[in-house]
Design an enzyme around this catalytic site. Structure first.
Site, PDB file in Angstrom:
ATOM      1  N   GLY A  13      22.463  31.521   4.509  1.00 56.48           N
ATOM      2  CA  GLY A  13      23.274  32.741   4.393  1.00 56.48           C
ATOM      3  C   GLY A  13      22.445  33.953   4.817  1.00 56.48           C
ATOM      4  N   ARG A  74      23.872  27.194   8.706  1.00 56.47           N
ATOM      5  CA  ARG A  74      23.417  26.084   7.863  1.00 56.47           C
ATOM      6  C   ARG A  74      23.587  24.877   8.770  1.00 56.47           C
ATOM      7  NH1 ARG A  74      26.411  29.319   3.855  1.00 56.47           N
ATOM      8  NH2 ARG A  74      24.860  30.162   2.450  1.00 56.47           N
ATOM      9  N   ASP A 105      16.088  28.366  -0.144  1.00 58.71           N
ATOM     10  CA  ASP A 105      15.571  27.033  -0.477  1.00 58.71           C
ATOM     11  C   ASP A 105      15.939  25.951   0.529  1.00 58.71           C
ATOM     12  OD1 ASP A 105      14.106  27.641  -2.655  1.00 58.71           O
ATOM     13  OD2 ASP A 105      15.571  26.961  -4.141  1.00 58.71           O
ATOM     14  N   THR A 127      17.227  35.875   0.669  1.00 57.68           N
ATOM     15  CA  THR A 127      18.577  35.553   0.203  1.00 57.68           C
ATOM     16  C   THR A 127      18.995  36.615  -0.791  1.00 57.68           C
ATOM     17  OG1 THR A 127      19.862  34.107  -1.258  1.00 57.68           O
ATOM     18  CG2 THR A 127      17.503  33.878  -1.409  1.00 57.68           C
ATOM     19  N   ASP A 129      20.712  36.206  -3.299  1.00 59.52           N
ATOM     20  CA  ASP A 129      20.822  35.640  -4.655  1.00 59.52           C
ATOM     21  C   ASP A 129      19.560  35.795  -5.512  1.00 59.52           C
ATOM     22  OD1 ASP A 129      23.306  34.872  -3.897  1.00 59.52           O
ATOM     23  OD2 ASP A 129      22.930  32.710  -3.898  1.00 59.52           O
ATOM     24  N   ASP A 131      17.261  33.723  -5.846  1.00 63.47           N
ATOM     25  CA  ASP A 131      17.119  32.477  -6.612  1.00 63.47           C
ATOM     26  C   ASP A 131      16.008  31.574  -6.067  1.00 63.47           C
ATOM     27  OD1 ASP A 131      18.375  31.822  -4.265  1.00 63.47           O
ATOM     28  OD2 ASP A 131      19.888  30.524  -5.175  1.00 63.47           O
ATOM     29  N   ARG A 173      26.237  31.767  -6.806  1.00 58.65           N
ATOM     30  CA  ARG A 173      26.882  30.515  -7.207  1.00 58.65           C
ATOM     31  C   ARG A 173      26.199  29.897  -8.407  1.00 58.65           C
ATOM     32  NH1 ARG A 173      27.780  27.686  -1.496  1.00 58.65           N
ATOM     33  NH2 ARG A 173      25.807  28.738  -1.189  1.00 58.65           N
TER      34      ARG A 173
END
Ligand code: F6P
Length: 341
Positions: A13, A74, A105, A127, A129, A131, A173
């Site tokens: 993303g 992706r 990741d 990213t 996120d 994360d 997510r």
């Protein structure tokens, strides 16, 4: 002889600041006397030999732009042995001695696999996120969080005018960083995240209490991956374990309005959070990490992720980094609850 030619790609993303990272990689490498090839659409560019020769000029006028001028994807093909082999062959044909992979990741798993097949890779965490466990902060997260705050402020204006409750759904997510920081900075009354379990009753109780105390507008910030009663819910009650954009927001606003009688609207911020000019913080982070990644390749390092810990640049073995767990900031979450409405 040192490294003469490297590749750079953006994968997964997109995140605001990816262009600034590519720019830093290209200019740092050119400064070191290396040549740089940009791979178009992430790993797909390596598989299908779509490479662009990068110069100082090719990254001019990109630092402030969102998205990624190298495009991203992706790549399911790269997960196959055949796809990976094609990518290795392309690298060898073009004399690429190392690749900087800018992404999350999933992209780092690709970098690990490419390194294992003889092409040294360095990962740069990007990213929205936030994360990625090995780093305190990822490129794009600050900009996305600022977008959430901007939108929440706007929603607050109209919610207050109408005495309404607003449910604002943000991305994440599996991780609640955007919701937590965006919620705190946006003055949210309720913050719902994937890391914490909630019941509908908890939320109803809080909203009714705030109304009883005379609060006019109520702002609820919810992660797209938050669950209620341990389930991902939409208006058709239950998804099959899949996060659906807008699912939880529409479910929650309908339930809240029905149960409490308080007029409620929802807004799904969605991909808006992934766009826009990167913040100063993201641009500087991208510059530092991109530059550091090139130093790693110059020193002959491979299979590393560059990261930030205590504001300092550090690096980790990719495999170890992928196994690390980022603890959820429970103290921050408690504080958010204590100072909410
Ligand atoms: O990982 C970044 C992210 O923006 C998530 O927050 C979100 O769930 C997902 O990507 C959306 O992916 P796509 O752009 O494929 O819809």
């Amino acid at each position: 002889m040192g490294v003469k030619r490297i590749g750079v790609l953006t994968s997964g993303g997109d995140a605001p600041g990816m262009n600034a990272a590519v720019r830093a990689v290209v200019r740092s490498a050119l400064h070191e006397g290396m040549e740089v090839l940009g791979s178009v659409r992430g790993y797909n560019g390596l598989i299908h030999d779509e490479l662009i020769e990068m110069s100082i000029r090719s990254v001019t006028d990109t630092i402030h732009r969102g998205g990624t001028s190298l495009f991203t994807a992706r790549s399911p093909e790269f997960r196959t042995e055949e796809g990976m082999q094609k990518a290795v062959d392309t690298c060898k044909r073009h004399g690429i001695e190392g690749v900087v992979v800018i992404g999350g990741d999933g992209s780092f798993r690709g970098a690990r696999d490419l390194t294992a097949r003889g092409i040294p890779c360095i990962g740069v965490p990007a990213t929205i996120d936030n994360d990625i466990s090995c780093t305190e902060v990822t490129i794009g997260y600050d900009t996305a969080t600022n977008t959430v705050v901007d939108m929440a402020d706007k929603l607050r204006d109209t919610s207050q005018s109408h005495d309404r409750c607003s449910v604002v759904e943000v991305m994440g997510r599996h991780a609640g960083w955007i919701a937590l920081y965006g919620g705190i900075a946006g003055g949210a009354d309720v913050i719902l995240l994937p890391e914490i379990e909630f019941t509908l009753e908890d939320i109803v109780r809080k909203v009714e209490l705030l109304k009883a105390l005379g609060q006019r507008e109520i702002i609820i910030v919810v992660s797209e991956g938050a669950t209620i009663g341990g389930k991902l819910l939409t208006l058709d009650e239950e998804t099959k374990g899949e996060v659906r954009l807008g699912g939880i927001a529409s479910f929650l606003s309908t339930k809240l309005e029905t149960i409490t009688g308080i007029e409620t609207r929802y807004c799904v911020l969605g991909h808006v959070q992934r766009g826009g000019n990167p913040s100063a913080r993201d641009r500087v982070l991208a510059a530092r990490l991109g530059h550091y990644a090139v130093q790693m390749l110059k020193e002959g390092k491979s299979n590393r992720v560059v990261a930030v810990q205590n504001e300092q640049l550090v690096d980790y073995d990719i495999t170890e980094a992928l196994d690390m767990k980022k603890p959820f900031d429970m103290d921050m979450y408690r504080m958010a609850n204590e100072i909410s409405g």
